[in-house]
Design a protein around this motif. Structure first.
Motif, PDB file in Angstrom:
ATOM      1  N   ARG A 154       0.852  -1.226   0.063  1.00  0.00           N
ATOM      2  CA  ARG A 154      -0.037   0.055   0.087  1.00  0.00           C
ATOM      3  C   ARG A 154       0.884   1.072  -0.051  1.00  0.00           C
ATOM      4  O   ARG A 154       2.084   1.312   0.475  1.00  0.00           O
ATOM      5  CB  ARG A 154      -0.901   0.159   1.281  1.00  0.00           C
ATOM      6  CG  ARG A 154      -1.708  -1.233   1.344  1.00  0.00           C
ATOM      7  CD  ARG A 154      -2.905  -1.296   0.286  1.00  0.00           C
ATOM      8  NE  ARG A 154      -3.434  -2.635   0.181  1.00  0.00           N
ATOM      9  CZ  ARG A 154      -4.480  -2.629  -0.714  1.00  0.00           C
ATOM     10  NH1 ARG A 154      -4.901  -1.823  -1.580  1.00  0.00           N
ATOM     11  NH2 ARG A 154      -5.010  -3.938  -1.044  1.00  0.00           N
ATOM     12  N   LEU A 155       0.357   2.262  -0.434  1.00  0.00           N
ATOM     13  CA  LEU A 155       1.029   3.667  -0.319  1.00  0.00           C
ATOM     14  C   LEU A 155       1.517   4.040   1.167  1.00  0.00           C
ATOM     15  O   LEU A 155       2.835   4.301   0.965  1.00  0.00           O
ATOM     16  CB  LEU A 155       0.071   4.757  -1.058  1.00  0.00           C
ATOM     17  CG  LEU A 155      -0.097   4.940  -2.315  1.00  0.00           C
ATOM     18  CD1 LEU A 155      -1.427   5.834  -2.679  1.00  0.00           C
ATOM     19  CD2 LEU A 155       0.827   5.253  -3.216  1.00  0.00           C
ATOM     20  N   SER A 156       0.820   3.607   1.871  1.00  0.00           N
ATOM     21  CA  SER A 156       1.333   3.879   3.466  1.00  0.00           C
ATOM     22  C   SER A 156       2.565   2.923   3.678  1.00  0.00           C
ATOM     23  O   SER A 156       3.130   3.251   4.843  1.00  0.00           O
ATOM     24  CB  SER A 156       0.100   3.766   4.366  1.00  0.00           C
ATOM     25  OG  SER A 156      -0.504   2.311   4.345  1.00  0.00           O
ATOM     26  N   ASP A 157       2.749   1.925   3.066  1.00  0.00           N
ATOM     27  CA  ASP A 157       3.836   1.030   3.289  1.00  0.00           C
ATOM     28  C   ASP A 157       5.295   1.501   3.112  1.00  0.00           C
ATOM     29  O   ASP A 157       6.036   0.934   3.388  1.00  0.00           O
ATOM     30  CB  ASP A 157       3.644  -0.231   2.805  1.00  0.00           C
ATOM     31  CG  ASP A 157       2.225  -1.098   3.193  1.00  0.00           C
ATOM     32  OD1 ASP A 157       1.714  -0.933   4.511  1.00  0.00           O
ATOM     33  OD2 ASP A 157       1.646  -1.710   2.684  1.00  0.00           O
ATOM     34  N   ASN A 159       8.129   4.417   2.631  1.00  0.00           N
ATOM     35  CA  ASN A 159       8.746   5.506   2.999  1.00  0.00           C
ATOM     36  C   ASN A 159      10.061   5.723   2.324  1.00  0.00           C
ATOM     37  O   ASN A 159      11.354   5.251   2.750  1.00  0.00           O
ATOM     38  CB  ASN A 159       9.146   5.488   4.708  1.00  0.00           C
ATOM     39  CG  ASN A 159       9.316   6.731   5.362  1.00  0.00           C
ATOM     40  OD1 ASN A 159       9.819   7.530   4.622  1.00  0.00           O
ATOM     41  ND2 ASN A 159       9.189   6.761   6.587  1.00  0.00           N
ATOM     42  N   LEU A 165      10.354   0.066   3.016  1.00  0.00           N
ATOM     43  CA  LEU A 165       9.070  -0.466   2.737  1.00  0.00           C
ATOM     44  C   LEU A 165       8.795  -1.279   3.990  1.00  0.00           C
ATOM     45  O   LEU A 165       9.408  -2.200   4.530  1.00  0.00           O
ATOM     46  CB  LEU A 165       8.760  -0.806   1.589  1.00  0.00           C
ATOM     47  CG  LEU A 165       9.411  -2.140   0.878  1.00  0.00           C
ATOM     48  CD1 LEU A 165       8.506  -3.226   1.590  1.00  0.00           C
ATOM     49  CD2 LEU A 165       9.324  -1.833  -0.405  1.00  0.00           C
ATOM     50  N   LYS A 166       7.521  -1.560   4.277  1.00  0.00           N
ATOM     51  CA  LYS A 166       6.678  -2.583   5.155  1.00  0.00           C
ATOM     52  C   LYS A 166       5.976  -3.527   4.345  1.00  0.00           C
ATOM     53  O   LYS A 166       5.127  -3.182   3.309  1.00  0.00           O
ATOM     54  CB  LYS A 166       5.743  -1.774   6.190  1.00  0.00           C
ATOM     55  CG  LYS A 166       5.127  -2.522   7.133  1.00  0.00           C
ATOM     56  CD  LYS A 166       4.298  -1.790   8.189  1.00  0.00           C
ATOM     57  CE  LYS A 166       3.206  -1.065   7.603  1.00  0.00           C
ATOM     58  NZ  LYS A 166       2.436  -0.095   8.405  1.00  0.00           N
ATOM     59  N   ASP A 205      -5.692   2.407  -2.383  1.00  0.00           N
ATOM     60  CA  ASP A 205      -4.571   2.676  -1.753  1.00  0.00           C
ATOM     61  C   ASP A 205      -3.371   1.752  -2.248  1.00  0.00           C
ATOM     62  O   ASP A 205      -2.084   1.575  -1.549  1.00  0.00           O
ATOM     63  CB  ASP A 205      -4.599   2.493  -0.206  1.00  0.00           C
ATOM     64  CG  ASP A 205      -3.634   2.776   0.782  1.00  0.00           C
ATOM     65  OD1 ASP A 205      -2.952   3.742   0.409  1.00  0.00           O
ATOM     66  OD2 ASP A 205      -3.380   1.781   1.741  1.00  0.00           O
ATOM     67  N   LEU A 207      -0.322   0.310  -4.202  1.00  0.00           N
ATOM     68  CA  LEU A 207       0.844   0.886  -4.845  1.00  0.00           C
ATOM     69  C   LEU A 207       0.773   0.806  -6.384  1.00  0.00           C
ATOM     70  O   LEU A 207       0.926   1.664  -6.995  1.00  0.00           O
ATOM     71  CB  LEU A 207       2.135   0.628  -4.208  1.00  0.00           C
ATOM     72  CG  LEU A 207       3.403   1.018  -4.767  1.00  0.00           C
ATOM     73  CD1 LEU A 207       3.382   2.646  -4.702  1.00  0.00           C
ATOM     74  CD2 LEU A 207       4.745   0.410  -4.172  1.00  0.00           C
TER      75      LEU A 207
END
Length: 295
Positions: A154-157, A159, A165-166, A205, A207
């Motif tokens: 996801r985009l939020s994963d 950085n 990345l997570k 969301d 990626l």
């Protein structure tokens, strides 16, 4: 509710298994059920005996199935019949005392560094699809992610400022993976110049998106990879896992710590990672044979 549906509900609700794992169980048990129906006389799943399971495994082996496939099928059957026994739907577990097939140790297929370079340079950076494909290929090789992990990002994963990345691996285990500078640049290019166009007005969301603005699928990425492998004339049978194998092998060839590679790959057991040391030892033998005057 039939027994297979009851078992699948148990796996999903009580054990919380992933969609891919659930499908694997369903596929294995449906195939075994079909095998039993074709017996003369037909046999119901709950009536299967030890010899039925052994005959099924022998049939799979005779059709050229690998030991890993036999092991997975036997594991699915063991789980299913253990569940039926616990639920008192059967009186005895037919999988008891069935020996597991011996695993043949097959070394993973890897690409050479030259082949990886050719593959990563193949996408057309002047097109939206090419920018996306470049980012996906660079990220897969830079991180060693499984394809299921790649398409689930996801985009939020991500950085990009820290270069990490997570991702959620097998067994819903979360891990943090570093991203190399080249992959970071490719990803930034995708986010700035391609993803917005691919969205096509949708909200997502995910990626990586396909041309319809939906999350990229495993099959979609597999086709993308095959296309570029053919384009740059890589004749090996390449899969998304080939880049994961190449990632690990190239790291170890350059002196990376085995434990660090284990962590990046998300292997629960280091013995799984150690197979790559066999690959690198093979490479060392090649170098020695070609370079040593008395080899």
């Amino acid at each position: 509710m039939d027994l297979l549906s009851l078992f699948m509900e148990y796996l999903q609700v009580e054990r919380g298994l992933s969609t891919n794992t659930l499908e694997s169980y369903r596929r294995d048990l449906t195939a075994f059920s079909g095998f039993l129906r074709n017996r003369k006389p037909p046999v119901a799943l709950e009536e299967a005996q030890r010899h039925d399971i052994i005959n099924y495994l022998v049939t799979l082996r005779s059709t050229g199935r690998a030991s890993a496939t036999l092991l997975r099928n036997l594991a699915s059957l063991r789980s299913f019949y253990h569940f039926l026994l616990k639920e008192e739907r059967i009186h005895a577990d037919p999988t008891v005392n069935i020996d597991s097939p011996k695993m043949e140790k097959r070394l993973p297929k890897v690409l050479s560094i030259d082949e990886v370079e050719r593959l990563l340079q193949a996408p057309d950076g002047s097109t939206v699809a090419g920018i996306r494909d470049k980012a996906m290929l660079e990220l897969l090789y830079a991180t060693g992610l499984r394809v299921s992990e790649l398409i689930s990002i996801r985009l939020s994963d991500v950085n990009l400022s820290t270069g990490f990345l997570k991702c959620m691996g097998k067994g819903s285990k979360e891990r943090i993976v570093p991203i190399g500078e080249i992959a970071q640049r490719a990803l930034l290019d995708y986010l700035q110049h391609a993803r917005g166009t691919l969205l096509r007005g949708h909200n997502s969301d995910a990626l990586f998106l396909n041309h319809l603005g939906r999350p990229m699928s495993r099959q979609g990425f597999w086709k993308i990879l095959k296309k570029y492998a053919h384009q740059v004339q890589i004749l090996k049978d390449i899969t998304p896992h080939t880049l994961r194998h190449s990632f690990a092998t190239h790291l170890l060839e350059r002196g990376a710590d085995l434990r660090a590679v284990q962590e990046m790959l998300g292997h629960a057991d280091i013995s799984t990672t150690q197979i790559y040391t066999h690959v690198t030892r093979g490479r060392l033998r090649e170098v020695y044979s070609s370079a040593h005057p008395r080899a």
